[in-house]
Every structure is written in structure tokens, then in C-alpha cells.
Write a protein that holds these residues in place. Structure first.
Motif, PDB file in Angstrom:
ATOM      1  N   THR A   1     -15.571  -3.725   6.923  1.00 23.17           N
ATOM      2  CA  THR A   1     -14.450  -3.754   5.995  1.00 23.17           C
ATOM      3  C   THR A   1     -13.396  -2.755   6.437  1.00 23.17           C
ATOM      4  OG1 THR A   1     -13.866  -3.662   3.630  1.00 23.17           O
ATOM      5  CG2 THR A   1     -15.370  -1.950   4.459  1.00 23.17           C
ATOM      6  N   THR A   2     -12.341  -2.630   5.674  1.00 28.85           N
ATOM      7  CA  THR A   2     -11.355  -1.570   5.859  1.00 28.85           C
ATOM      8  C   THR A   2     -11.714  -0.469   4.873  1.00 28.85           C
ATOM      9  OG1 THR A   2      -9.946  -2.941   4.426  1.00 28.85           O
ATOM     10  CG2 THR A   2      -9.429  -2.902   6.769  1.00 28.85           C
ATOM     11  N   PRO A   3     -12.228   0.664   5.349  1.00 27.81           N
ATOM     12  CA  PRO A   3     -12.760   1.689   4.450  1.00 27.81           C
ATOM     13  C   PRO A   3     -11.688   2.375   3.606  1.00 27.81           C
ATOM     14  CG  PRO A   3     -12.676   2.496   6.705  1.00 27.81           C
ATOM     15  CD  PRO A   3     -12.348   1.036   6.766  1.00 27.81           C
ATOM     16  N   ALA A   4     -12.127   2.904   2.479  1.00 23.24           N
ATOM     17  CA  ALA A   4     -11.220   3.649   1.610  1.00 23.24           C
ATOM     18  C   ALA A   4     -10.672   4.860   2.340  1.00 23.24           C
ATOM     19  CB  ALA A   4     -11.959   4.093   0.342  1.00 23.24           C
ATOM     20  N   SER A   5      -9.424   5.215   2.032  1.00 23.04           N
ATOM     21  CA  SER A   5      -8.790   6.361   2.669  1.00 23.04           C
ATOM     22  C   SER A   5      -7.873   7.057   1.676  1.00 23.04           C
ATOM     23  CB  SER A   5      -7.967   5.919   3.896  1.00 23.04           C
ATOM     24  OG  SER A   5      -6.910   5.062   3.502  1.00 23.04           O
TER      25      SER A   5
ATOM     26  N   VAL B   1       0.820  -1.197   0.000  1.00 22.38           N
ATOM     27  CA  VAL B   1       0.000   0.000   0.000  1.00 22.38           C
ATOM     28  C   VAL B   1       0.857   1.251   0.000  1.00 22.38           C
ATOM     29  CG1 VAL B   1      -2.003  -1.056   1.045  1.00 22.38           C
ATOM     30  CG2 VAL B   1      -0.209  -0.176   2.520  1.00 22.38           C
ATOM     31  N   ALA B   2       2.097   1.143   0.462  1.00 21.42           N
ATOM     32  CA  ALA B   2       2.989   2.303   0.406  1.00 21.42           C
ATOM     33  C   ALA B   2       3.257   2.682  -1.041  1.00 21.42           C
ATOM     34  CB  ALA B   2       4.306   1.981   1.115  1.00 21.42           C
TER      35      ALA B   2
ATOM     36  N   ALA C   1       1.842   6.064  -6.024  1.00 19.96           N
ATOM     37  CA  ALA C   1       1.235   6.109  -7.346  1.00 19.96           C
ATOM     38  C   ALA C   1       0.061   7.071  -7.399  1.00 19.96           C
ATOM     39  CB  ALA C   1       0.781   4.705  -7.759  1.00 19.96           C
ATOM     40  N   VAL C   2      -0.813   6.986  -6.406  1.00 21.34           N
ATOM     41  CA  VAL C   2      -1.985   7.862  -6.454  1.00 21.34           C
ATOM     42  C   VAL C   2      -1.608   9.301  -6.150  1.00 21.34           C
ATOM     43  CG1 VAL C   2      -3.599   6.020  -5.922  1.00 21.34           C
ATOM     44  CG2 VAL C   2      -2.617   7.316  -4.047  1.00 21.34           C
TER      45      VAL C   2
ATOM     46  N   ASN D   1      -7.150  -4.216  -5.794  1.00 19.00           N
ATOM     47  CA  ASN D   1      -6.680  -3.486  -4.618  1.00 19.00           C
ATOM     48  C   ASN D   1      -7.577  -2.309  -4.271  1.00 19.00           C
ATOM     49  OD1 ASN D   1      -5.184  -2.532  -2.511  1.00 19.00           O
ATOM     50  ND2 ASN D   1      -3.290  -2.242  -3.678  1.00 19.00           N
ATOM     51  N   ALA D   2      -8.553  -2.537  -3.404  1.00 16.54           N
ATOM     52  CA  ALA D   2      -9.470  -1.471  -3.005  1.00 16.54           C
ATOM     53  C   ALA D   2      -8.774  -0.376  -2.211  1.00 16.54           C
ATOM     54  CB  ALA D   2     -10.628  -2.056  -2.187  1.00 16.54           C
ATOM     55  N   ALA D   3      -7.553  -0.622  -1.732  1.00 21.72           N
ATOM     56  CA  ALA D   3      -6.814   0.400  -0.996  1.00 21.72           C
ATOM     57  C   ALA D   3      -6.512   1.613  -1.867  1.00 21.72           C
ATOM     58  CB  ALA D   3      -5.502  -0.177  -0.445  1.00 21.72           C
ATOM     59  N   ASN D   4      -6.551   1.435  -3.185  1.00 20.55           N
ATOM     60  CA  ASN D   4      -6.258   2.548  -4.091  1.00 20.55           C
ATOM     61  C   ASN D   4      -7.450   3.461  -4.341  1.00 20.55           C
ATOM     62  OD1 ASN D   4      -3.535   2.089  -4.603  1.00 20.55           O
ATOM     63  ND2 ASN D   4      -3.947   0.656  -6.261  1.00 20.55           N
ATOM     64  N   VAL D   5      -8.635   3.042  -3.915  1.00 20.86           N
ATOM     65  CA  VAL D   5      -9.848   3.783  -4.250  1.00 20.86           C
ATOM     66  C   VAL D   5      -9.812   5.216  -3.733  1.00 20.86           C
ATOM     67  CG1 VAL D   5     -12.340   3.933  -3.828  1.00 20.86           C
ATOM     68  CG2 VAL D   5     -11.311   1.750  -4.502  1.00 20.86           C
TER      69      VAL D   5
END
Length: 461
Positions: free
Chosen positions: A413-417, A24-25, A30-31, A119-123
Motif C-alpha cells: 500500500t501507500t503507507p501513512a505519513s 492531499v495538499a 488541514a491536519v 482518505n487514508a492519506a490523512n491518517v
């Protein structure tokens, strides 16, 4: 992400492809780059028209990450259904695509019309930067009923008031248990509370003559297979973020309670013995998986394990159930953790009207969802698909519990951040210290994690 070899012991949920994803780092970097690009190029394309009446023949591109021949064929079969419904839209599907490739295409102005991600962490970063377009105008124009998607699933597919992705199948997590080992230990049913889980784990554990673990009743070591913090804290009702988007691991007692339970069971086994046993566990996604070979009597895992057990022709008699709830939290039994794939329209999509039709079809059409879910063994994401008589998975007694977990309103869930999920990575590093005995004061340690997380969350805004 991390795997059974070590590293941060928290990660986003696994997905149909089950391949290693970047950390996720890296996602945050990237984002962040995309955010800078958005600022210089004017941000996201505005879509005021869904193109509902436009039947001009068009070819659109769809990038997805699935790569096995069976998965690709399954997606293509669903796309054939789409083409039958919209004969004027031809979809050029490109398999085995990664988030990095999608990000590079967006920056280079060559983005596909539709892209999916494991990878929903990128949302959070995609929504805030405009890298993926806000689908809200399309959703409203077509009167899509978002209530057919559980709130937890809605939370990881949108960020800061922008719904830049839709869910495309999901993963839920439950307890797998070895029926023969249960019977041998005199256990008649799967545990429903965490104290029962700990007691059963001790009964099921056997040791070699030298004191090493022969068969583990349960693996409490965080970072082993899917024994992850985000799959554990829902049993205590833990919430990662507050309503205003701040880190909550120090303020929510569920995190300290979950870690205290975990450390108690870890200490019973002996951390060194568990580390040695973990090192000898077969690869998670192979026929040598410790549960499939009978070396692990119980484990937390995703619904996909059912398909792996079948495909591996594992000689095991097993059952599945919801992950036990914390003692005193009986209302949480039957709920759990959910995560999954997301799909959206990147900035620069050349055919937004047709692209939206494909997104809507893949994520809300009952036949499309049940067909793909049955083909690759995942949970469909709408209530209509879950309740559809055509969903073959619902007739499998070992799959049905995962459908119930998905539908449970208390599932989280683990929400988007905006930090690309860095709050999970930070917590994972803390847990490594915790279970190795390097955290003398749990409360103070969690408070420190909150400060670290909030700094990352602020950076991601």
C-alpha cells in the motif's frame, strides 16, 4: 486527487463512495492546523478504560461519507445489528460527511464520537496531532487480534507508533480483460508478466483509417482511470518509504523499472494518440466507461468495477485476474495494491467507551463486515470475514481474485505519513513531466523527487 482530465497522476485508492476527494495538499493544511490546535488544547483525550462494564443508556454520533440511498440503508442495517448486540447504545448516523467537516468539528469542540474517512492519506496527520485518539489502549484491553488484518492494511491505519484508526472495508486492484476481444486476437488467458501484458496490448489494439486509436489494448498513460503509479509499482515490489520514513523512489530501482516499462508502451502507442484517446474515454464511473463499452480491452481497476458493470447492464463478457508481475518477479504475481476506508474516534468524543464498542464492532465483527461488504461490493478487512461462508462475494469468480490479492502477504500500500500523502502528489507531478518527455535523466529526476519528498515529510513531523 486527479481524474481522467489530467493533474497529478497518483492518488490514494478509491473507496466505496467513489466521489472526488480534496487533494492531499489540502489535507496537509488541514491536519497541520489540527496539530497547532492540539498543542494549544492539550492534545488527545486519554482513554484508560474501554467502558466494557458500563451499560448506561447512551446515544452516540457516527459520521460517515456514504451518501447514496443504497449505501446509507446498508450502513443502517449493520448499525441495527450493533444496537441488537448493545441495546443500551443508540447510534445516530450522519451520512455524506467529509474530512473537512470532521476537522472543523474537532477544532470547534463538536466532534462526533466516531468518524470514518475515505482518505487514508490523512491518517498520519490525525495520529501525530492527536486529532484522532490512539486506539491502542482499547485494542490491548479488549485483546483484539491485529494479526487478522494484513500488515499492509495495518500500515495505512497507523502512524509513528499510534493506531488512531482501524480499517473499515478495503479496495484491492486487479486486471479486467474483455474475453471476446481476447478470443478475437487469439489470446487464451490473461497475462501474468509485464512483457506479456505489453505484447497482448499491442495485439488487442486497433486503429482507425487516420491512424488514431479505435480500440486500445491497454491504457499505459498514467492518470487515466485507475492506471496510477501506486497501482503499477507493486508489480516490481516498489516501496515508497524506507523503514525510517524517508522517500525511497530514487533509492528503490522498482520505480525506475516501472516507469521505463510504462514509457516504452506509451511510446509504442504514441503519446499524442493516447492523449486524444484518453480525452474521448467516457466518464470512469458511468455506463460510458471505456472498458464497459469495449473501447478498452484491458485495464487496472478496483473490485468495485464488478458492481458497476452489473448495475450499468454493460454488454460485455469479461474476466478478472491479478495485475501482472514484472519479468523476473514471478513471486509477486497474485499480490497487488490495497487501500480503503478508515474509522476512528476524534478528539473530544463525548462517549469514548461506547464509541470504541462501535469501532470494534464495525471493523472486527465477522457478520457486520460480510454484511456490509456484500451490500456495497467491497473487500472485508479481516481474515475471518474473508474466509466466512456467509461472504457472498467469494462465490463470484470475477470478485474472488480481489479477495486473493487482499490476502496475499506481498500485497502493499501507500503507507501513512506525516505530510498527508504529499509524497504521492510530488511524484505525480514528476510523472506528468516524465510521460510527456520532459525528464531527460530518470535517475536524476527520481533523486530530486526524493529530496522534495523528504522536505515535505520533515515538515509534516
Amino acid at each position: 486527487m486527479s481524474d481522467s482530465r489530467g493533474g497529478p497522476v497518483t492518488r490514494t485508492a478509491r473507496t466505496p463512495r467513489r466521489t472526488a476527494r480534496r487533494t492531499v495538499a489540502a489535507s496537509l493544511l488541514a491536519v497541520t492546523a489540527l496539530l497547532a490546535a492540539a498543542c494549544t488544547t492539550g492534545g488527545a483525550t486519554s482513554k484508560a478504560d474501554t467502558g466494557a462494564d458500563d451499560t448506561t443508556p447512551v446515544t452516540i454520533t457516527f459520521w460517515h461519507g456514504l451518501s447514496s440511498p443504497h449505501e446509507i440503508a446498508s450502513v443502517d442495517a449493520v448499525l441495527a445489528k450493533f444496537h441488537k448486540k448493545y441495546p443500551y447504545i443508540t447510534v445516530k448516523a450522519v451520512a455524506a460527511q467529509t474530512d473537512d467537516k470532521v476537522n472543523q468539528a474537532i477544532r470547534g469542540g463538536t466532534a462526533p464520537d466516531v468518524a470514518s474517512s475515505f482518505n487514508a492519506a490523512n491518517v498520519g496527520g490525525w495520529c501525530s496531532s492527536g486529532a484522532f485518539q490512539d486506539l491502542t489502549p482499547d485494542i490491548k484491553a479488549d485483546h483484539v487480534d491485529m494479526s487478522q488484518i494484513p500488515k499492509a492494511v495495518q500500515s495505512y491505519t497507523a502512524f509513528d507508533g499510534k493506531r488512531c484508526t482501524m480499517p473499515w472495508l478495503a479496495d484491492t486492484f486487479g486486471l479486467y480483460y474483455n474475453k471476446k476481444l481476447f478470443a478475437k486476437a487469439g489470446i487464451t488467458s490473461p497475462p501474468k508478466t509485464m512483457s506479456e501484458l505489453a505484447a497482448d496490448a499491442k495485439k488487442l489494439t486497433t486503429f482507425n483509417a487516420d491512424g488514431s486509436i479505435k480500440t486500445a489494448g491497454f491504457m499505459p498513460y498514467l492518470g487515466a482511470y485507475e492506471m496510477l503509479t501506486e497501482h503499477l509499482v507493486p508489480s516490481w515490489g516498489g516501496k515508497w518509504l524506507t523503514s525510517d520514513g524517508q522517500s525511497n523512489v530514487g533509492g528503490d530501482p522498482a520505480f525506475a523499472q516501472a516507469l521505463t516499462w510504462q514509457k516504452s508502451l506509451l511510446d509504442w502507442f504514441g503519446a499524442k494518440k493516447l492523449v486524444t484517446f484518453k480525452a474521448g474515454m467516457g466518464d470512469e464511473f458511468s455506463a460510458q466507461n471505456a472498458f464497459e463499452t469495449g473501447k478498452l480491452a484491458m485495464m487496472v481497476d478496483g473490485e468495485w468495477r464488478n458492481a458497476f458493470i452489473k448495475n450499468d447492464k454493460a454488454d460485455i463478457e469479461y474476466g478478472t485476474a491479478a495485475v501482472p508481475a514484472a519479468d523476473g518477479k514471478s513471486q509477486l504475481y497474485g499480490a497487488g495494491y490495497v487501500g480503503g476506508n478508515v474509522i476512528g474516534m476524534p478528539r473530544g468524543a463525548k462517549h469514548p467507551g461506547a464509541a470504541w464498542k462501535l469501532i470494534k464492532f464495525l471493523t472486527t465483527d465477522t457478520d457486520a463486515l460480510t454484511t456490509l461488504a456484500d451490500a456495497i461490493g467491497n473487500v472485508p478487512t479481516t481474515t475471518a470475514a474473508l474466509d466466512s461462508p456467509s461472504l457472498g462475494l467469494s462465490k463470484d469468480p470475477n470478485f474472488a481474485p480481489f479477495l486473493e490479492v487482499y490476502k496475499n502477504p506481498l500485497t502493499t500500500t501507500t503507507p501513512a505519513s506525516g505530510d498527508g500523502g504529499a509524497y504521492l502528489t510530488n511524484f505525480g507531478h514528476f510523472v506528468e513531466k516524465w510521460q510527456s518527455g520532459g525528464v531527460p535523466d530518470l535517475t536524476a529526476g527520481l533523486t530530486a523527487v526524493d529530496k522534495q519528498n523528504n522536505a515535505a515529510l520533515k515538515l509534516g513531523q
